[in-house]
Motif scaffolding. Structure first.
Motif, short mmCIF file in Angstrom:
data_model
loop_
_atom_site.label_atom_id
_atom_site.label_comp_id
_atom_site.label_asym_id
_atom_site.label_seq_id
_atom_site.Cartn_x
_atom_site.Cartn_y
_atom_site.Cartn_z
N ASP A 326 6.51 164.85 74.35
CA ASP A 326 6.79 163.87 73.31
C ASP A 326 7.92 162.96 73.81
O ASP A 326 9.03 163.44 74.03
N PRO A 327 7.66 161.67 73.99
CA PRO A 327 8.72 160.79 74.50
C PRO A 327 9.90 160.62 73.55
O PRO A 327 10.98 160.20 73.97
N VAL A 351 19.44 161.16 72.77
CA VAL A 351 18.27 160.84 71.97
C VAL A 351 17.41 159.89 72.78
O VAL A 351 17.87 158.82 73.19
N LYS A 352 16.15 160.27 73.02
CA LYS A 352 15.20 159.44 73.76
C LYS A 352 14.14 158.90 72.81
O LYS A 352 13.76 159.58 71.85
N PHE A 353 13.66 157.71 73.11
CA PHE A 353 12.63 157.12 72.27
C PHE A 353 11.71 156.24 73.12
O PHE A 353 12.06 155.83 74.23
N GLN A 354 10.52 155.97 72.58
CA GLN A 354 9.55 155.12 73.26
C GLN A 354 8.83 154.26 72.23
O GLN A 354 8.40 154.75 71.19
N SER A 433 9.04 151.48 81.16
CA SER A 433 9.78 150.30 80.71
C SER A 433 9.82 150.22 79.19
O SER A 433 10.58 149.43 78.63
N THR A 434 9.02 151.04 78.50
CA THR A 434 8.99 151.05 77.03
C THR A 434 9.89 152.13 76.45
O THR A 434 9.89 152.33 75.24
N THR A 469 12.17 163.47 65.35
CA THR A 469 12.21 164.23 66.59
C THR A 469 12.26 165.73 66.32
O THR A 469 12.30 166.18 65.17
N ASN A 470 12.28 166.48 67.39
CA ASN A 470 12.50 167.93 67.34
C ASN A 470 13.92 168.22 66.87
O ASN A 470 14.77 167.33 66.78
#
Length: 671
Positions: A326-327, A351-354, A433-434, A469-470
């Protein structure tokens, strides 16, 4: 062209999947899915395409999709779904594919490596199409950069991931050097990775650990770099790591050996100026790997460009453990914290996101649940992507910035006026890049407890519904607390009982609520026992002889008490209750008995008279060791600084043998 029997195999696979899709009850994906590789050869150029199985969408998640990582067998790699690659030389090459299922409940599909036969080198273009565009992805280095680390996916227990090590000779002369990979952090009990395979394409060799390394190397003062006319290209966000340039290699190696259990040492030779090379490692995540969706593990790569000198580059790569690909994810480095030492240290979060939309996102808001245990005033944003300055307070600006708002139970990060392309956006090829992220750190508050925390983030892309998120968790190591305990034991069934004891307790350090405790202590006990009794006899004349006895017993003993296990529960900072099992044994015991007998005669009709002739006196002493074993159960209560520090308590013990009851009053100081 791919052989016909492979197409037939795939046709059967489609029939099986289709049949399963019509079943009334959904079936859990426990079978291994496959993604066969198909390809077309055009001279020295090859067009690849995978055949992917259907995705098993996670309910409530964004639309599931695959990401791809290819190795072409000649040291080149790519991330497109259907890449094209031109081989420079004739020969046989092994092409490999790793596909990753994002927002998917199933296992990643497996692809069988394919042997590609090239019979035309790059000089012969007769069989190639004029519109063939090379899609292999060479690593792009900045002018002074010489080491880049990439992975094809985040680590998931019992799955494979690929670590791509790209290195470059920035010297103006050919070099021979070394690469070190340190893995399996010692701070974790079990190993996280094993190296299943190492693929090298430029004559590199793996050095055995027994060969060692030179103890001293000189510094290379060369500062020249090759000139370049290449335009600056945005670096893949996945390849950003902490990187440092160092001079004394033995010091770095010694430091790394203290942090990691395992190392792989590779040497290379005759690397030309400006040359770039790639090493590919397949890492298998072990079953014992931390199954914590917020844990962070690290890998350390050391690049020595020239073995004649000690100059080297160190790159520490952080990897977040996942349970699904999961991005959008939250993680931290507080999986196992030392409670004694953490007060003045900061816990690091990420915290990561896409953006999975059809267009770019201009505003991204991250609402992070933050437990009260953290001091939000110590918040420090350490890194972000897209990279931009922190927004000024109380005024609007017309440039990109990151706004930070601290609320009662959350922290809100807002990227304003940015441009983050979407995965479904036209002309967006590179999915990385996203992606974006925020790294930040905080300290715990002044009065924080030793308890697990949970945080998660709601991610808003522009005005869309949030993605949740998790949970990111922090945990504390149990630690050890040694306590000094002393007190008094009262035994109601014994006369003039006196017993004093002192000993130690062992328990986890400053537990928040419930915990287990063991105890051992010695006591000095004594008691006096006085008995009175008489005997009588009558002679032939009817005269009665009486003996009145007074028996005094004095007992002194050294006892050992053991509480092998007890459960204690802290109601709050000042009150605790507990129950457990107690064992005790007399290590030594001495009993002194003194008996005085006084004589009397009873003459009928005349009365009772003293008869000193029959008076007696007797003394005796009895000693024993390791005797009088007893066991029982107890309940008790403590008041004071019950988590750590001084407190007092009282305990009632019910023994299974005599004496049956004990009452203990004590003081304890836990360190």
């Amino acid at each position: 062209m791919k052989k016909a029997n492979q197409a037939y195999y795939y046709f059967l696979l489609i029939l099986m999947v289709s049949a399963g899709s019509f079943s009334q009850n959904p079936v859990q994906d426990t079978l291994t899915r496959t993604a066969p590789i198909f390809y077309d050869v055009m001279g020295n150029k090859v067009a690849f395409r995978p055949e992917m199985p259907p995705l098993n969408q996670i309910a409530g998640a964004p639309k599931a999709f695959y990401t791809y990582y290819w190795e072409f067998g000649d040291g080149s790699f790519g991330f497109k779904e259907k890449p094209k690659h031109a081989y420079k030389n004739k020969g046989e090459y092994t092409a490999r594919l790793w596909s990753t299922n994002n927002y998917d409940n199933g296992k990643p599909p497996k692809s069988r490596p394919e042997i590609i036969k090239i019979e035309t080198d790059y000089l012969d273009q007769a069989s190639a199409s004029n519109d063939f565009i090379e899609d292999s992805s060479p690593t792009v280095f900045l002018q002074d950069e010489d080491l880049i680390i990439k992975t094809n996916r985040d680590p998931l227990p019992e799955q494979e991931m690929v670590l791509i090590t790209s290195y470059k000779n920035t010297k103006n002369y050919s070099t021979s050097g070394s690469l070190y990979l340190y893995y399996n952090d010692k701070k974790f009990k079990d190993d996280n990775f094993s190296i299943e395979d190492t693929r090298m394409h430029n004559g590199e060799t793996i050095v055995s650990a027994s060969q060692g390394f030179a103890s001293h190397l000189e510094k290379d003062n060369t500062t020249s770099f090759l000139a370049t006319t290449a335009e600056a290209i945005l670096i893949n966000t996945r390849s950003i790591q902490d990187s440092t340039k160092r001079l004394i290699l033995p010091v770095t190696l010694e430091e790394s050996e203290k942090l990691y259990r395992n190392v792989q040492h590779i040497e290379f030779e005759n690397m030309q100026p400006g040359e770039e090379r790639h090493i590919f490692r397949t890492l298998k995540t072990t079953p014992e790997m931390l199954k914590d969706t917020s844990a962070i593990v690290t890998l350390r790569t050391i690049y020595v460009p020239d073995n004649k000198y000690g100059n080297h580059t160190v790159k520490d790569t952080e990897l977040e453990i996942v349970t699904s690909h999961d991005p959008n994810k939250m993680s931290n480095n507080g999986t196992l914290l030392n409670y004694r030492l953490v007060r003045y240290k900061k816990v690091k979060f990420k915290v990561k996101f896409q953006n999975n939309g059809e267009g770019p996102a201009n505003t991204i808001r991250l609402e992070v649940d933050t437990p009260d245990m953290f001091d939000k005033n110590t918040l420090e944003v350490t890194e972000m992507y897209p990279e931009c300055p922190i927004c000024p307070k109380e005024r609007e600006v017309n440039y990109s910035c990151l706004d930070t708002i601290i609320a009662k139970d959350k922290i809100i990060f807002t990227f304003k006026k940015i441009y983050l392309p979407g995965t479904a956006q036209k002309n967006v090829v590179e999915r990385d890049s996203t992606k974006g992220f925020v790294k930040y750190a905080m300290k715990f508050g002044k009065d924080f407890h030793k308890q697990k925390t949970r945080s998660r983030t709601a991610i808003y892309f522009d005005k869309n519904e949030p993605i949740i998120t998790n949970y990111s968790t922090t945990r504390f190591m149990p630690g050890i607390s040694i306590g000094a305990k002393a007190g008094y034991i009262f035994t109601p069934s014994k006369n003039n009982s006196r017993e004093y004891f002192a000993g130690v307790t062992v328990s986890p350090f400053k537990s928040y609520r419930g915990y287990l405790q063991a105890e051992f202590y010695l006591s000095a006990a004594s008691f006096d026992d006085l008995k009175n009794f008489e005997t009588s006899s009558i002679n032939d004349l009817g005269i009665e002889s009486l003996m009145r006895f007074s028996e005094q017993n004095k007992e002194n003993s050294i006892k050992a008490y053991l509480v092998p296990i007890s459960y204690r529960y802290n109601i709050n900072n000042f009150l605790a209750v507990g129950a457990g099992v107690q064992l005790n044994l007399d290590l030594t015991s001495t009993t002194e008995t003194t008996t005085n007998g006084t004589g009397f005669i009873n003459v009928p009709g005349e009365g009772t008279f003293r008869d000193e002739r029959n008076d007696t006196f007797q003394e005796s002493e009895c000693s024993s060791s390791f005797s009088n074993f007893n066991s029982g159960i107890f309940i008790g209560v403590n008041a004071g600084a019950v988590r750590i520090g001084p407190s007092v308590g009282v305990r009632y013990v019910l023994n299974f043998n005599e004496p049956n009851s004990q009452i203990q009053a004590y003081a304890i100081w836990k360190l």
